[in-house]
Design an enzyme around this catalytic site. Structure first.
Site, short mmCIF file in Angstrom:
data_model
loop_
_atom_site.label_atom_id
_atom_site.label_comp_id
_atom_site.label_asym_id
_atom_site.label_seq_id
_atom_site.Cartn_x
_atom_site.Cartn_y
_atom_site.Cartn_z
N ARG A 60 0.61 -1.45 -0.06
CA ARG A 60 -0.08 -0.14 -0.18
C ARG A 60 1.05 1.15 0.62
O ARG A 60 0.43 2.35 0.91
CB ARG A 60 -0.55 -0.55 1.32
CG ARG A 60 -1.68 -1.08 1.31
CD ARG A 60 -3.86 -1.31 2.12
NE ARG A 60 -4.45 -1.71 2.39
CZ ARG A 60 -4.19 -2.26 3.69
NH1 ARG A 60 -4.04 -1.81 4.61
NH2 ARG A 60 -5.17 -3.59 3.91
N ARG A 64 -3.62 6.42 0.81
CA ARG A 64 -4.66 7.47 1.03
C ARG A 64 -3.56 8.75 2.50
O ARG A 64 -3.63 9.65 2.28
CB ARG A 64 -5.24 7.71 2.12
CG ARG A 64 -6.41 7.06 1.23
CD ARG A 64 -8.06 6.45 2.07
NE ARG A 64 -8.91 6.21 1.36
CZ ARG A 64 -9.80 6.66 0.96
NH1 ARG A 64 -9.22 7.96 0.56
NH2 ARG A 64 -11.45 6.08 0.66
N ARG A 73 -8.02 10.78 -5.63
CA ARG A 73 -9.48 10.18 -4.73
C ARG A 73 -11.07 10.64 -4.96
O ARG A 73 -11.89 10.03 -4.46
CB ARG A 73 -8.86 9.07 -3.40
CG ARG A 73 -8.19 7.97 -3.73
CD ARG A 73 -9.63 7.07 -4.80
NE ARG A 73 -10.84 6.54 -3.63
CZ ARG A 73 -10.94 5.84 -3.00
NH1 ARG A 73 -10.32 5.00 -2.25
NH2 ARG A 73 -12.15 6.16 -2.51
N ASP A 109 -6.66 -4.32 -7.01
CA ASP A 109 -7.20 -5.05 -5.94
C ASP A 109 -6.89 -6.05 -5.45
O ASP A 109 -7.50 -7.27 -7.01
CB ASP A 109 -8.65 -4.67 -5.32
CG ASP A 109 -9.35 -4.43 -4.13
OD1 ASP A 109 -9.81 -6.17 -4.17
OD2 ASP A 109 -8.71 -3.43 -3.42
N TYR A 182 -14.28 -14.13 1.64
CA TYR A 182 -14.53 -13.26 1.50
C TYR A 182 -16.28 -13.90 0.47
O TYR A 182 -16.96 -13.05 0.65
CB TYR A 182 -13.89 -12.19 -0.08
CG TYR A 182 -13.25 -11.23 1.05
CD1 TYR A 182 -13.70 -9.88 1.92
CD2 TYR A 182 -11.51 -11.17 0.46
CE1 TYR A 182 -12.60 -9.86 2.65
CE2 TYR A 182 -11.11 -10.43 0.84
CZ TYR A 182 -10.75 -9.90 2.29
OH TYR A 182 -10.56 -8.54 2.68
#
Length: 372
Positions: A60, A64, A73, A109, A182
């Protein structure tokens, strides 16, 4: 005189052999791959070769905590950025150019291969499944030929390599177990009780599900390699929820299948909370094992042995500490890496969204100045 002739002929033969080896390598993997291997400390470390500077990249690393990413974003969702190579390129290069990381990672992703099966990304939540798997019949409904279009990912890779041919690019995917959680849990779970219940009660259906997932992710990885990535990482983020016995019985063969499908580039296997699984992970077909901060590198190395390079394992929360303390914690990890044949500095998981970029910068400088 005879000695000189002998040496001359030996040199000629060695030169011919080296030339042929280089030609075969370039024919198989391309000129840019050869250039990357020769010049890249990251690739050399993956293969356990000597390096002049300890390589570093962060999971990552595009995220952010960076101002450029936050600006993008504001107007685009995660999937919109992934599907627009020109936007993805900006995101990929911001941390590389700002901090001097030794590798870029594709902006994507892990759930991308499962989008065609009804898994989506919900902002601030993560991957979610509208209709979780509950019965063997649910597994039968998944069509391995129904796949998400991935041309935009391959175009992103080609654009990265075009702009920086010498920069190693890491492709990735989720591992079968983590992706299965998931599909079964419906979203992230703390204990993965539904997943465990499913493989205990429906073992045949469980392996059938993982076989389907492994085909998807193996094809996804091979496509990325074909587009030009220089290494791949398999994210098995939640595998640490398993006992060594369950990992070996229900998961290992599927990890092996995915890893063995990838040829010609180093393969990194990553999971969190895997300290208790390392003795079993000695069986996986990978060049690098990435470990988290819950075990010392020396201990991981003593369990895994010389067959693997290691990646890790600074606690991501260290990047939230004052600079001096963060550097002290990073230096402890670096000192612990002494004696490991191949080593890549990384975090034990992803960069926190509220990490201070100045701390990240100083940690990278420390890693590059450290001599092992």
């Amino acid at each position: 005189m005879l000695v000189q002739k002998f040496r001359s002929k030996l040199f000629e033969r060695s030169a011919r052999f080296l030339k042929a080896a280089i030609f075969n390598f370039v024919t198989l993997f391309g000129e840019s791959t050869l250039l990357t291997f020769v010049k890249s400390n990251f690739i050399r470390a993956c293969y356990g070769k000597d390096v002049d500077v300890t390589p570093v990249w962060f999971m990552r690393q595009a995220g952010r905590y960076l101002p450029g990413y936050r600006r993008i974003r504001k107007n685009h969702t995660l999937l919109e950025i992934i599907k627009k190579p020109e936007l993805a390129l900006k995101v990929v290069f911001e941390p590389v150019e700002r901090f001097g990381f030794d590798a870029a990672i594709v902006f994507s992703d892990i759930i991308l291969p499962l989008k065609a099966w009804g898994v989506s990304i919900k902002e601030e939540v993560g991957p979610v499944t509208k209709k979780p798997v509950r019965t063997p019949a649910d597994v039968d409904s998944f069509d391995v030929h129904k796949i998400e279009e991935e041309g935009y990912i391959l175009e992103q890779i080609r654009l990265i390599k075009k702009r920086r041919p010498e920069l190693p690019v890491i492709g990735f995917t989720g591992a079968p177990f983590t992706l299965a959680t998931y599909l079964i849990e419906g979203k992230y779970s703390r204990n993965f009780e539904s997943t465990k219940s499913f493989f205990y009660e429906s073992k045949v259906a469980w392996h059938k599900l993982l076989e389907k997932i492994e085909r998807l992710v193996a094809n996804h990885l091979k496509a990325q390699v074909g587009a030009g990535v220089d290494a791949v990482q398999i994210f098995d983020s939640w595998v640490g929820a398993l006992s060594p016995f369950d990992f070996e019985e229900y998961v290992l063969e599927h990890v092996q299948s995915v890893l063995s499908s990838v040829k010609g580039v180093p393969r990194i296997y990553f999971g969190t909370c895997t300290a208790g699984l390392l003795s079993v992970l000695r069986k996986v077909e990978a060049e690098v094992i990435s470990v988290d901060w819950r075990i010392r590198l020396k201990e991981a190395h003593s369990i895994l042995g010389e067959s693997f390079a290691l990646q890790g394992n600074l606690d991501p929360s260290s990047l939230l500490a004052p600079t001096k303390l963060a550097l002290r914690m990073a230096k402890r990890v670096l000192e612990d890496s002494r004696g490991v044949k191949g080593y890549i500095f990384n975090l034990g998981h992803g960069v926190p969204p509220n990490a201070d970029p100045r701390v990240v910068s100083e940690v990278v400088k420390l890693v590059h100045s450290f001599r092992r």
